[in-house]
Design an enzyme around this catalytic site. Structure first.
Site, PDB file in Angstrom:
ATOM      1  CE  LYS A 203      11.831  31.333  11.697  1.00  0.00           C
ATOM      2  NZ  LYS A 203      13.394  30.956  11.136  1.00  0.00           N
TER       3      LYS A 203
ATOM      4  CD  GLU B 147      14.143  28.773  13.949  1.00  0.00           C
ATOM      5  OE1 GLU B 147      13.249  29.271  14.598  1.00  0.00           O
ATOM      6  OE2 GLU B 147      14.619  29.117  12.886  1.00  0.00           O
TER       7      GLU B 147
ATOM      8  CD  GLU C  49      11.656  26.124   7.156  1.00  0.00           C
ATOM      9  OE1 GLU C  49      11.205  26.970   6.699  1.00  0.00           O
ATOM     10  OE2 GLU C  49      11.836  25.913   8.296  1.00  0.00           O
TER      11      GLU C  49
ATOM     12  CB  SER D 170      17.447  32.902   3.240  1.00  0.00           C
ATOM     13  OG  SER D 170      18.157  32.967   4.579  1.00  0.00           O
TER      14      SER D 170
ATOM     15  N   GLY E 262      10.310  33.152   6.804  1.00  0.00           N
ATOM     16  CA  GLY E 262      10.717  33.701   8.375  1.00  0.00           C
ATOM     17  C   GLY E 262      10.840  35.058   8.083  1.00  0.00           C
ATOM     18  N   GLY E 263      12.138  35.703   8.111  1.00  0.00           N
ATOM     19  CA  GLY E 263      12.232  36.897   8.385  1.00  0.00           C
ATOM     20  C   GLY E 263      11.410  37.909   7.557  1.00  0.00           C
TER      21      GLY E 263
HETATM   22  P1  13P Z   1      14.077  32.578   7.048  1.00  0.00           P
HETATM   23  O1  13P Z   1      13.079  32.942   5.947  1.00  0.00           O
HETATM   24  O2  13P Z   1      14.123  33.812   8.040  1.00  0.00           O
HETATM   25  O3  13P Z   1      15.387  32.031   6.658  1.00  0.00           O
HETATM   26  O4  13P Z   1      13.246  31.479   8.050  1.00  0.00           O
HETATM   27  C1  13P Z   1      12.992  30.320   7.336  1.00  0.00           C
HETATM   28  C2  13P Z   1      12.215  29.508   8.445  1.00  0.00           C
HETATM   29  O5  13P Z   1      12.736  28.920   9.180  1.00  0.00           O
HETATM   30  C3  13P Z   1      10.620  29.372   7.902  1.00  0.00           C
HETATM   31  O6  13P Z   1      10.095  28.345   8.966  1.00  0.00           O
END
Ligand code: 13P
Length: 251
Positions: free
Chosen positions: A11, A97, A167, A212, A233-234
């Site tokens: 991101k 997003e 997702e 997540s 993501g994170g």
């Molecule tokens: P998280 O793993 O931070 O929940 O994000 C998932 C994501 O949007 C990957 O594209």
């Protein structure tokens, strides 16, 4: 057999120093994960750096977005041709997003998917329902609509050269991972829906789970029959966590 794929979506995060440290920390976990493909999606401004850092490693990379145009007067955009020149294998398309914060409709997503594919990149089509839709039991209808927009535009055979990422929006960045049972049931539904158009394409397409995912939850999620890896993501910004997630994909 579908090859497991673990992809990090960074991101809007990173500095030159943190990108260098992160990629270097992933070289060994990626090398060890025989049979698992490892990829990262940095912000585009770091693509040149990632291209250099990943040379000679097992790490692939992609972009988080691409414009529908290949060139022209489109200030601020990045074309799939440019992404290809910088060595991208993948480009995400339809991330929630982008759908919500940048008002990307199913029609825009379908057009971008086509532009990405036509310019030699593999689109990673992100789909998933919001919390309200989940609670209203609309998950299956939502993912079908999101898939249908692309099937109508590019055809079912286009999925022979694409990846799908399921997702659930309520699981993104919230710490609330879908249970392996919930995720598997949606993945199985996605595959069954695609099989209605082409059984062969449905059997071969990789369907990643995102939302997540952590080192602690990855192995059980990826152990489900229709979950072929993750879009992370994170946790993809934390080398130890991401290494554990990569290891979790090696069944
Ligand atoms: P998280 O793993 O931070 O929940 O994000 C998932 C994501 O949007 C990957 O594209």
């Amino acid at each position: 057999m579908r090859q497991p794929l673990v992809m990090g979506n960074w991101k809007l995060n990173g500095t030159k120093a943190s990108v260098e440290a992160l990629v270097k920390a992933l070289v060994e976990p990626a090398a060890k994960a025989e049979g698992v493909e490892v990829a990262v999606c940095p912000p585009v401004i770091f693509l040149g750096l990632v291209e250099k850092l990943t040379e000679g490693t097992r790490i692939q990379y992609g972009a988080q977005n691409a414009d529908v145009h290949t060139a022209g007067a489109f200030t601020g955009e990045n074309s799939p041709v440019m992404l290809k020149e910088f060595g991208c294998k993948y480009a995400l398309v339809g991330h929630s997003e982008r759908r919500t914060l940048h008002a990307e409709t199913d029609a825009v997503v379908a057009a971008k998917y086509e532009a990405i594919q036509q310019n030699g990149l593999v689109p990673v089509l992100c789909i998933g329902e919001t919390l309200a839709q989940f609670e209203a039991n609309e998950t299956k209808a939502v993912v079908e609509t999101q898939l249908k927009a692309v099937i109508d535009h590019s055809g079912i055979d286009s999925f022979a050269n694409a990846v799908i990422a399921y997702e659930p929006v309520w699981a993104i960045g919230t710490g609330k991972t879908a249970t392996p049972e919930i995720a598997q049931s949606v993945h199985a539904h996605i595959r069954a829906y695609l099989a209605g158009f082409s059984a062969d394409v449905a059997a071969k397409v990789q369907i990643l789970y995102g939302g997540s995912v952590t080192g602690a939850t990855a192995a059980e999620l990826f152990g489900q029959a229709d979950i072929d890896g993750g879009l992370v993501g994170g946790a993809s910004l934390k080398p130890e966590d991401f290494a554990q997630i990569i290891a979790g994909a090696k069944q």
